[in-house]
Design a protein around this motif. Sequence first.
Motif, mmCIF file in Angstrom:
data_model
loop_
_atom_site.group_PDB
_atom_site.id
_atom_site.type_symbol
_atom_site.label_atom_id
_atom_site.label_comp_id
_atom_site.label_asym_id
_atom_site.label_seq_id
_atom_site.Cartn_x
_atom_site.Cartn_y
_atom_site.Cartn_z
ATOM 1 N N GLY A 10 0.882 -1.236 -0.101
ATOM 2 C CA GLY A 10 -0.182 0.037 0.156
ATOM 3 C C GLY A 10 0.817 1.183 -0.095
ATOM 4 N N VAL A 11 2.107 1.142 -0.098
ATOM 5 C CA VAL A 11 3.041 2.221 -0.271
ATOM 6 C C VAL A 11 3.692 2.638 -1.509
ATOM 7 N N LEU A 12 2.920 3.770 -1.929
ATOM 8 C CA LEU A 12 3.466 4.288 -3.380
ATOM 9 C C LEU A 12 5.056 4.591 -3.252
ATOM 10 N N TYR A 13 5.505 5.556 -2.629
ATOM 11 C CA TYR A 13 6.666 5.970 -2.711
ATOM 12 C C TYR A 13 7.605 5.621 -1.424
ATOM 13 N N PRO A 14 7.882 4.485 -1.027
ATOM 14 C CA PRO A 14 8.431 4.235 0.359
ATOM 15 C C PRO A 14 9.758 4.948 0.573
ATOM 16 N N THR A 15 10.503 5.543 -0.283
ATOM 17 C CA THR A 15 11.488 6.499 -0.099
ATOM 18 C C THR A 15 11.200 7.863 0.579
ATOM 19 N N HIS A 52 1.112 10.006 -0.621
ATOM 20 C CA HIS A 52 0.167 9.330 -1.755
ATOM 21 C C HIS A 52 -0.159 7.876 -1.254
ATOM 22 N N VAL A 53 -1.771 7.715 -1.267
ATOM 23 C CA VAL A 53 -2.240 6.507 -0.555
ATOM 24 C C VAL A 53 -3.179 5.885 -1.818
ATOM 25 N N ILE A 54 -2.977 4.476 -1.932
ATOM 26 C CA ILE A 54 -3.946 3.947 -2.870
ATOM 27 C C ILE A 54 -5.080 3.455 -2.343
ATOM 28 N N GLY A 55 -6.189 3.478 -3.135
ATOM 29 C CA GLY A 55 -7.169 2.889 -2.684
ATOM 30 C C GLY A 55 -7.191 1.283 -2.063
ATOM 31 N N TYR A 56 -7.919 0.979 -0.814
ATOM 32 C CA TYR A 56 -7.886 0.011 -0.139
ATOM 33 C C TYR A 56 -9.295 -0.479 0.460
ATOM 34 N N PRO A 57 -9.479 -1.646 0.359
ATOM 35 C CA PRO A 57 -10.889 -2.054 0.823
ATOM 36 C C PRO A 57 -11.107 -2.494 2.098
ATOM 37 N N ALA A 58 -10.905 -1.559 2.919
ATOM 38 C CA ALA A 58 -10.870 -1.899 4.726
ATOM 39 C C ALA A 58 -11.058 -0.421 5.233
ATOM 40 N N CYS A 59 -11.428 -0.649 6.467
ATOM 41 C CA CYS A 59 -11.410 0.381 7.588
ATOM 42 C C CYS A 59 -10.532 0.641 8.341
ATOM 43 N N ASN A 60 -9.995 1.940 8.762
ATOM 44 C CA ASN A 60 -9.100 2.246 9.755
ATOM 45 C C ASN A 60 -9.641 3.084 10.911
ATOM 46 N N LEU A 61 -9.409 2.577 12.087
ATOM 47 C CA LEU A 61 -9.567 3.532 13.320
ATOM 48 C C LEU A 61 -8.170 3.907 13.505
ATOM 49 N N VAL A 62 -7.973 5.683 13.456
ATOM 50 C CA VAL A 62 -6.977 6.402 13.710
ATOM 51 C C VAL A 62 -7.023 7.231 14.640
ATOM 52 N N THR A 75 -11.781 3.662 -2.859
ATOM 53 C CA THR A 75 -11.988 3.222 -3.979
ATOM 54 C C THR A 75 -10.973 3.964 -4.800
ATOM 55 N N ARG A 76 -10.223 4.894 -4.513
ATOM 56 C CA ARG A 76 -9.446 5.741 -5.308
ATOM 57 C C ARG A 76 -8.116 6.109 -4.695
ATOM 58 N N VAL A 77 -7.409 6.665 -5.434
ATOM 59 C CA VAL A 77 -6.112 7.076 -4.917
ATOM 60 C C VAL A 77 -6.263 8.598 -4.072
ATOM 61 N N ALA A 106 -21.487 1.733 4.270
ATOM 62 C CA ALA A 106 -21.343 2.526 2.788
ATOM 63 C C ALA A 106 -21.270 3.989 3.338
ATOM 64 N N SER A 107 -21.874 4.302 4.358
ATOM 65 C CA SER A 107 -21.954 5.775 4.909
ATOM 66 C C SER A 107 -20.521 6.323 5.184
ATOM 67 N N ILE A 108 -19.342 5.690 5.062
ATOM 68 C CA ILE A 108 -17.907 6.049 5.371
ATOM 69 C C ILE A 108 -17.409 5.629 4.181
ATOM 70 N N ARG A 109 -17.402 5.019 3.012
ATOM 71 C CA ARG A 109 -16.853 4.776 1.921
ATOM 72 C C ARG A 109 -16.108 5.847 1.150
ATOM 73 N N ASP A 110 -14.925 5.924 1.091
ATOM 74 C CA ASP A 110 -14.256 7.319 0.561
ATOM 75 C C ASP A 110 -14.292 8.381 1.409
ATOM 76 N N GLY A 111 -14.377 8.160 2.693
ATOM 77 C CA GLY A 111 -14.609 9.164 3.775
ATOM 78 C C GLY A 111 -14.165 8.733 5.195
ATOM 79 N N SER A 112 -14.850 9.552 5.998
ATOM 80 C CA SER A 112 -14.143 9.380 7.259
ATOM 81 C C SER A 112 -15.291 10.122 8.414
ATOM 82 N N ARG A 113 -15.252 9.581 9.509
ATOM 83 C CA ARG A 113 -15.985 10.324 10.669
ATOM 84 C C ARG A 113 -15.297 10.273 12.090
ATOM 85 N N MET A 114 -15.388 11.658 12.621
ATOM 86 C CA MET A 114 -14.765 11.681 13.841
ATOM 87 C C MET A 114 -15.283 10.746 14.988
#
Length: 147
Positions: A10-15, A52-62, A75-77, A106-114
């Motif tokens: 999932g890392v486009l530019y590791p350097t 840069h972050v590529i699309g990835y079909p999973a959720c993250n709690l950050v 679903t997108r970069v 679906a309520s948070i696809r390509d988005g996020s919430r606090m």
Amino acid sequence: MMVHPAISRGVLYPTSLPTFHREMVTGDLAAFVRWFWIPEWHIEPGRISRQHVIGYPACNLVVDGSATELSGPTTRVSYRDLTGKGWAVGALLRPAAVPALAGNVASIRDGSRMIDTADLTDAVRAALGGEGSGSARRQTAVAAFSA
């Protein structure tokens, strides 16, 4: 087929990556979290590091220095601009964890919430801001997140 180490997934530019660590999950929490990821950065004043972050079909709690956010599957970069000094502790969630946090994914696809979790945010912030080596601080942050 070439297999890359887990750190490169999932890392486009590791350097151009900030310091980045993946921590494995153990015990019962492994049913809900695949792994924890922890970037830490210190960008010179006046500079920006675009990640840069590529699309990835999973959720993250950050958790970052000020809040906790649930990020939906993408679903997108996209990209994040890093400035100054900072960190985040993220949990890549397994599908079983999502309904308790998001209800309808679906309520948070390509988005996020606090997420209002002051206890979690404060515990992780205290761990990463504490004394000790980077490894010890990260382990303490993961333990606080896991609890």
